[in-house]
Design an enzyme around this catalytic site. Structure first.
Site, PDB file in Angstrom:
ATOM      1  N   VAL A  11       0.753  -1.325  -0.256  1.00  0.00           N
ATOM      2  CA  VAL A  11      -0.405   0.129  -0.001  1.00  0.00           C
ATOM      3  C   VAL A  11       0.918   1.138  -0.291  1.00  0.00           C
ATOM      4  O   VAL A  11       0.281   2.091  -0.142  1.00  0.00           O
ATOM      5  CB  VAL A  11      -0.754  -0.125   1.700  1.00  0.00           C
ATOM      6  CG1 VAL A  11      -1.755   0.713   1.859  1.00  0.00           C
ATOM      7  CG2 VAL A  11      -2.048  -1.102   0.777  1.00  0.00           C
ATOM      8  N   ASP A  30      11.000   3.944   5.797  1.00  0.00           N
ATOM      9  CA  ASP A  30      10.676   2.704   5.927  1.00  0.00           C
ATOM     10  C   ASP A  30      11.905   2.305   7.155  1.00  0.00           C
ATOM     11  O   ASP A  30      12.765   2.786   6.984  1.00  0.00           O
ATOM     12  CB  ASP A  30      10.342   1.339   4.910  1.00  0.00           C
ATOM     13  CG  ASP A  30       9.339  -0.049   5.623  1.00  0.00           C
ATOM     14  OD1 ASP A  30       8.844  -0.340   4.653  1.00  0.00           O
ATOM     15  OD2 ASP A  30      10.176  -0.525   6.351  1.00  0.00           O
ATOM     16  N   GLU A 151      -7.920   2.286   2.606  1.00  0.00           N
ATOM     17  CA  GLU A 151      -6.738   1.105   0.626  1.00  0.00           C
ATOM     18  C   GLU A 151      -7.886   1.089   0.404  1.00  0.00           C
ATOM     19  O   GLU A 151      -8.251  -0.393   1.163  1.00  0.00           O
ATOM     20  CB  GLU A 151      -5.674   1.213   0.989  1.00  0.00           C
ATOM     21  CG  GLU A 151      -5.190   1.355  -0.343  1.00  0.00           C
ATOM     22  CD  GLU A 151      -5.404   2.506  -1.826  1.00  0.00           C
ATOM     23  OE1 GLU A 151      -4.819   3.346  -1.318  1.00  0.00           O
ATOM     24  OE2 GLU A 151      -5.635   1.645  -2.220  1.00  0.00           O
ATOM     25  N   ARG A 154      -6.572  -3.178  -4.845  1.00  0.00           N
ATOM     26  CA  ARG A 154      -5.886  -4.873  -5.241  1.00  0.00           C
ATOM     27  C   ARG A 154      -4.756  -5.798  -5.757  1.00  0.00           C
ATOM     28  O   ARG A 154      -4.295  -4.248  -6.850  1.00  0.00           O
ATOM     29  CB  ARG A 154      -7.868  -5.338  -6.750  1.00  0.00           C
ATOM     30  CG  ARG A 154      -8.942  -5.388  -6.532  1.00  0.00           C
ATOM     31  CD  ARG A 154      -9.334  -5.596  -7.556  1.00  0.00           C
ATOM     32  NE  ARG A 154      -9.619  -4.951  -8.134  1.00  0.00           N
ATOM     33  CZ  ARG A 154      -9.198  -4.389  -9.549  1.00  0.00           C
ATOM     34  NH1 ARG A 154     -10.008  -5.485 -10.105  1.00  0.00           N
ATOM     35  NH2 ARG A 154      -8.675  -3.425 -10.968  1.00  0.00           N
ATOM     36  N   GLY A 253     -14.461 -21.471  -5.975  1.00  0.00           N
ATOM     37  CA  GLY A 253     -13.428 -22.261  -6.521  1.00  0.00           C
ATOM     38  C   GLY A 253     -12.719 -22.401  -4.675  1.00  0.00           C
ATOM     39  O   GLY A 253     -13.332 -23.144  -4.030  1.00  0.00           O
ATOM     40  N   CYS A 260      -5.405  -9.390   2.798  1.00  0.00           N
ATOM     41  CA  CYS A 260      -7.010  -9.018   3.754  1.00  0.00           C
ATOM     42  C   CYS A 260      -8.124  -9.071   3.969  1.00  0.00           C
ATOM     43  O   CYS A 260      -8.147  -9.182   5.340  1.00  0.00           O
ATOM     44  CB  CYS A 260      -7.149  -7.628   2.491  1.00  0.00           C
ATOM     45  SG  CYS A 260      -6.124  -6.041   2.390  1.00  0.00           S
ATOM     46  N   LYS A 321      -3.087 -15.017  -5.269  1.00  0.00           N
ATOM     47  CA  LYS A 321      -4.129 -14.405  -6.564  1.00  0.00           C
ATOM     48  C   LYS A 321      -2.769 -14.460  -7.916  1.00  0.00           C
ATOM     49  O   LYS A 321      -2.026 -14.123  -7.620  1.00  0.00           O
ATOM     50  CB  LYS A 321      -4.614 -13.783  -6.309  1.00  0.00           C
ATOM     51  CG  LYS A 321      -4.648 -12.712  -6.068  1.00  0.00           C
ATOM     52  CD  LYS A 321      -5.651 -11.487  -6.168  1.00  0.00           C
ATOM     53  CE  LYS A 321      -5.040 -10.088  -5.637  1.00  0.00           C
ATOM     54  NZ  LYS A 321      -6.695  -9.085  -5.825  1.00  0.00           N
TER      55      LYS A 321
HETATM   56  N1  LIG Z   1      -1.760  -5.362   0.542  1.00  0.00           N
HETATM   57  C1  LIG Z   1      -3.280  -4.643   0.126  1.00  0.00           C
HETATM   58  O1  LIG Z   1      -3.312  -5.174  -0.858  1.00  0.00           O
HETATM   59  C2  LIG Z   1      -3.878  -3.845   0.649  1.00  0.00           C
HETATM   60  C3  LIG Z   1      -4.525  -3.231   0.118  1.00  0.00           C
HETATM   61  C4  LIG Z   1      -5.867  -2.452   1.427  1.00  0.00           C
HETATM   62  C5  LIG Z   1      -5.218  -2.247   2.350  1.00  0.00           C
HETATM   63  N2  LIG Z   1      -4.556  -2.481   3.404  1.00  0.00           N
HETATM   64  C6  LIG Z   1      -4.142  -2.885   4.233  1.00  0.00           C
HETATM   65  O2  LIG Z   1      -2.352  -1.673   4.128  1.00  0.00           O
HETATM   66  C7  LIG Z   1      -2.052  -1.480   5.383  1.00  0.00           C
HETATM   67  C8  LIG Z   1      -0.640  -1.947   4.230  1.00  0.00           C
HETATM   68  O3  LIG Z   1      -0.534  -3.216   4.083  1.00  0.00           O
HETATM   69  P1  LIG Z   1       0.509  -3.090   3.252  1.00  0.00           P
HETATM   70  O4  LIG Z   1       0.126  -5.082   2.346  1.00  0.00           O
HETATM   71  O5  LIG Z   1       1.172  -2.946   2.461  1.00  0.00           O
HETATM   72  O6  LIG Z   1       1.227  -3.732   4.302  1.00  0.00           O
HETATM   73  P2  LIG Z   1       3.205  -4.671   4.294  1.00  0.00           P
HETATM   74  O7  LIG Z   1       3.282  -5.446   5.410  1.00  0.00           O
HETATM   75  O8  LIG Z   1       3.425  -5.067   2.731  1.00  0.00           O
HETATM   76  O9  LIG Z   1       3.720  -3.459   4.154  1.00  0.00           O
HETATM   77  C9  LIG Z   1       3.750  -2.309   5.565  1.00  0.00           C
HETATM   78  C10 LIG Z   1       5.158  -2.139   5.934  1.00  0.00           C
HETATM   79  O10 LIG Z   1       5.428  -1.208   6.851  1.00  0.00           O
HETATM   80  C11 LIG Z   1       6.980  -1.127   7.301  1.00  0.00           C
HETATM   81  N3  LIG Z   1       6.560  -0.747   8.933  1.00  0.00           N
HETATM   82  C12 LIG Z   1       5.848  -1.171   9.554  1.00  0.00           C
HETATM   83  N4  LIG Z   1       7.018  -0.831  10.976  1.00  0.00           N
HETATM   84  C13 LIG Z   1       6.956   0.934  10.126  1.00  0.00           C
HETATM   85  C14 LIG Z   1       7.229   1.883  11.064  1.00  0.00           C
HETATM   86  N5  LIG Z   1       7.102   1.919  12.515  1.00  0.00           N
HETATM   87  N6  LIG Z   1       7.941   2.982  10.378  1.00  0.00           N
HETATM   88  C15 LIG Z   1       8.203   2.839   9.241  1.00  0.00           C
HETATM   89  N7  LIG Z   1       7.736   1.255   8.102  1.00  0.00           N
HETATM   90  C16 LIG Z   1       6.932   0.496   9.075  1.00  0.00           C
HETATM   91  C17 LIG Z   1       7.311  -2.452   7.140  1.00  0.00           C
HETATM   92  O11 LIG Z   1       8.946  -2.815   6.835  1.00  0.00           O
HETATM   93  C18 LIG Z   1       6.699  -2.528   5.411  1.00  0.00           C
HETATM   94  O12 LIG Z   1       7.526  -2.015   4.976  1.00  0.00           O
HETATM   95  C19 LIG Z   1      -2.309  -2.969   6.560  1.00  0.00           C
HETATM   96  O13 LIG Z   1      -3.334  -2.615   7.246  1.00  0.00           O
HETATM   97  C20 LIG Z   1      -3.153  -3.434   5.161  1.00  0.00           C
HETATM   98  O14 LIG Z   1      -5.024  -4.275   5.688  1.00  0.00           O
HETATM   99  C21 LIG Z   1      -3.294  -3.485   1.965  1.00  0.00           C
END
Ligand SMILES: NC(=O)c1ccc[n+]([C@@H]2O[C@H](COP(=O)([O-])OP(=O)(O)OC[C@H]3O[C@@H](n4cnc5c(N)ncnc54)[C@H](O)[C@@H]3O)[C@@H](O)[C@H]2O)c1
Length: 438
Positions: A11, A30, A151, A154, A253, A260, A321
């Site tokens: 995200v 990060d 967010e 997909r 399926g 998520c 997926k």
């Molecule tokens: N992946 C998806 O498709 C998606 C879609 C919609 C919403 N979300 C939501 O968005 C959020 C993030 O999901 P994601 O899939 O991107 O997660 P992710 O695990 O891929 O990424 C999270 C990132 O945050 C970093 N991080 C953690 N603590 C930190 C800090 N204190 N300071 C700086 N960086 C830090 C981690 O190192 C990592 O790179 C979640 O809440 C998820 O539910 C995800």
């Protein structure tokens, strides 16, 4: 505008790149130094179609930069996005420790008025909590507002969704703070939903849980189709033409996976329980989804008369997926481990992901197989030459866990095709059952 994004996962990286592309000055931050190092050199840390090109372009134009340092990231910014993970914690509730850490980091570093935007999926009330947490720990006497902006991207379509999503949800308690976030997105010309913070947080959970319910509902209908001799894909097409239902998310399926739906359904069910409310429909959807991948393996068992010891099984697809490298909660993990536990020799192939039983090519994977299992519907598999693959396997048995392969063509080529909810041959309709009972 000058913007910081905390967290460069699926995200955060997409959000940061998108905001740079539409003209903002973005610094992504990060705690993972290796990620930041790689991103600085223009190589994405995730697989997402179209991302690399945008990343490189915005790095070159110096609209996008990466750092591990909070002070560098927050210098002169008007907005700070929080996009850190909110994984599943104990008993299914959302683990908000990364959010809390990000809030503390902001409070201790920021030296000017700022609006914090929470993109991560967080349970209702978290935005209130983060605002309080930041205000209580501020190192300087400044004003901080928190805005919810969940967010909906997909994975596999994240860039497309970022530019052409269905809506942008902005939940705020201070109108100007919400306006600022709305202004940021103006170039996208997407429909905007303005609401209060808790409703915005709830929209995200309610939407994900609804989609999960839709999938599980269709999987239960598929299980019934198998029994009564109907084809669930025809049923889905017929249902989906009803505009009140819609065709999306009616594909039966092996169930949903990913980072998520599994955690968000658990989190909302847990949240409801805490409030003495039972979300029984969501709870059922979770149970159905967990069972569905086992039912798929059961089909393989039944086919081989309960003995798969030393059967060579080719698993096509590892990612949860297509078009992503994300393996979080991927059905392939459960399916492969069950097959191996019962003595099968499993080889897997995925165009992007590898694991300990991966083959280098599709051909290596299917060579001499007793059965092929389609687990992730990558286009490479759908468009493969099944006549040639038929000459490489030992037996032409295919289990289509996504009902995505061309069934009729495969049957014409001599394959034994077994889908989910498509067992028309073994059909046992109302009439047959009645005859049994007589
Ligand atoms: N992946 C998806 O498709 C998606 C879609 C919609 C919403 N979300 C939501 O968005 C959020 C993030 O999901 P994601 O899939 O991107 O997660 P992710 O695990 O891929 O990424 C999270 C990132 O945050 C970093 N991080 C953690 N603590 C930190 C800090 N204190 N300071 C700086 N960086 C830090 C981690 O190192 C990592 O790179 C979640 O809440 C998820 O539910 C995800």
């Amino acid at each position: 505008m000058k913007v910081a994004v905390i967290g460069t996962g699926y995200v955060g990286l997409v959000t940061g790149t998108l905001l740079a592309e539409i003209g903002h000055q973005v610094t992504c931050m990060d705690i993972d130094e290796m990620k930041i190092e790689q991103l600085r050199s223009g190589i994405p840390t995730i697989y997402e179609p179209g991302l690399e090109q945008l990343l490189k372009k915005n790095l070159e134009k110096q609209r996008l930069s990466f750092t591990t340092d909070h002070a560098t990231a927050f210098e002169d910014v008007e907005l700070i996005f929080i996009a850190v993970g909110t994984p599943q914690g104990e008993n299914g509730q959302a683990n908000l420790s990364y959010i809390q850490q990000a809030a503390r980091d902001i409070a201790q570093t920021i030296d000017h008025n700022v609006t914090v935007v929470i993109k991560s999926t967080v349970t209702p009330g978290t935005n209130d909590y983060v605002e309080k947490e930041i205000r209580e720990h501020l190192a300087h006497s400044i004003t901080v507002h928190v805005v919810s902006n969940p967010e909906f991207l997909r994975e596999g379509h994240a860039i497309e969704d970022a530019f052409h999503g269905d809506r942008i949800v902005i939940g705020s308690e201070q109108e100007e703070a919400g306006n600022l976030v709305e202004d940021l997105y103006t170039p996208l010309q997407m429909p905007i939903v303005r609401t209060d913070r808790r409703s915005a947080e709830m929209i995200k959970y309610a939407a994900n849980a609804f989609l999960a319910v839709k999938i599980s509902y269709m999987n239960e209908i598929a299980n019934l189709c198998d029994k009564v001799g109907a084809d669930v894909t025809a049923v889905a097409d017929g249902m989906g033409m009803d505009k009140r239902i819609g065709r999306d998310f009616l594909n039966a399926g092996i169930g949903y996976g990913g980072s998520c739906f599994p955690k968000d359904t658990e989190a909302i069910a847990h949240l409801a329980n805490d409030q003495a409310i039972q979300l029984s429909i969501v709870e059922s959807a979770i149970r159905t989804n967990k069972a569905q991948r086992h039912k798929f393996v059961d089909k393989v068992f039944r086919f081989f008369k309960g003995n798969i010891t030393n059967k060579k099984i080719a698993v096509l697809g590892l990612a949860f997926k297509p078009n992503t490298d994300d393996m979080r909660e991927a059905p392939s993990v459960t399916i492969i481990s069950e097959l191996q536990k019962h003595g099968a020799i499993v080889r897997a192939y995925d165009p992007i992901v590898t694991n300990e039983c991966s083959s280098v090519t599709l051909q290596d994977c299917v060579e001499n197989a007793d059965a092929i299992l389609l687990v992730t519907e990558w286009q490479d598999f759908l468009a493969a030459d099944w006549a040639i693959i038929g000459t490489q396997v030992k037996e032409k048995n295919i289990f289509d866990g996504r009902n995505a392969l061309p069934m009729d063509m495969l049957k014409q080529l001599g394959w034994t095709y077994i889908g989910v909810g498509r067992e028309r041959k073994q059909s046992r309709g109302f009439q047959e059952n009645r005859e049994d009972q007589q």
